[in-house]
Motif scaffolding. Sequence first.
Motif: not given
Length: 287
Positions: A117-121
């Motif tokens: 989540y933190s990197t991609d979304y």
Amino acid sequence: MTRILTLLSFFIFVTNFLNAQISTHQVFDKEGKTATIEQILEASSSSELIFFGELHNNSIAHWLQLQLLKSLHQSRADLVLAGEFFERDDQLNINEWFSGKITDKNFEAEAKLWNNYSTDYKPLMLYAKQNNIPFIASNIPRKYASLVSRDGLTALEELSQEAKAFIAPLPIVIDKDLPGYVGMKNMMHGSGMNVDYMVEAQAIKDATMAYSLYDAVEKKQQIYHINGSYHSNNYEGIVWYIKQMYPEAKILTIATVEQNDISNLEDASIGIADFIFVLPSDSPKSY
């Protein structure tokens, strides 16, 4: 002399590297012809629903998603972002976070976040939050999809009305002859799992993600939905369910694939979507 030759070789390498045309992706249309981002944007302008089929762990794909979100936002004031990466029972958490009622820290502690989540979304969510773009959590809660994979679709009938509120209205219609579902069944043959139940679990995900968008469709908002490519490839999955309810809906699909050679679209990927992003097989991965 050796040192001079080494430095000279280094400078030649750097010069060649900087002059090289390094491509992170190529775009093709459904016929396999070279296309451009501008063509995607032009096609998007007349589309009511845009499905970006991703490879969940490909970092370039997620960056492309964000760039498309920014471009869509510039042209449509009624844009809605939606995504498979949040389950429907997290909608309240998302609404409270977007409205500033809870902090980023509290939101991330309470929501069911995917590992990347933190990197991609998160960049998508932050852009939506900062620009007042509504977000729809479209996915069925995982525990209910898991229930179907174990006990079949009929097991959902025994859930409470409160639980059923997070699922597409039952019973749902499943066309198990759709190539995507047939391929899934063939792939899992011999796995020891009930392949019919696995197809039903996939279908309830597709049906629920489609159902989650109906309200925005009714309001004539433009919907930009993020999902795994297998949920929209070949105009099946979520797209098939949308078409059952809204046969005249103007839908644009985007797929992502990885290839060793990105200069041409491989035959297997021709026709899987309106536009296909081809990314290098050695693209950076988030997991």
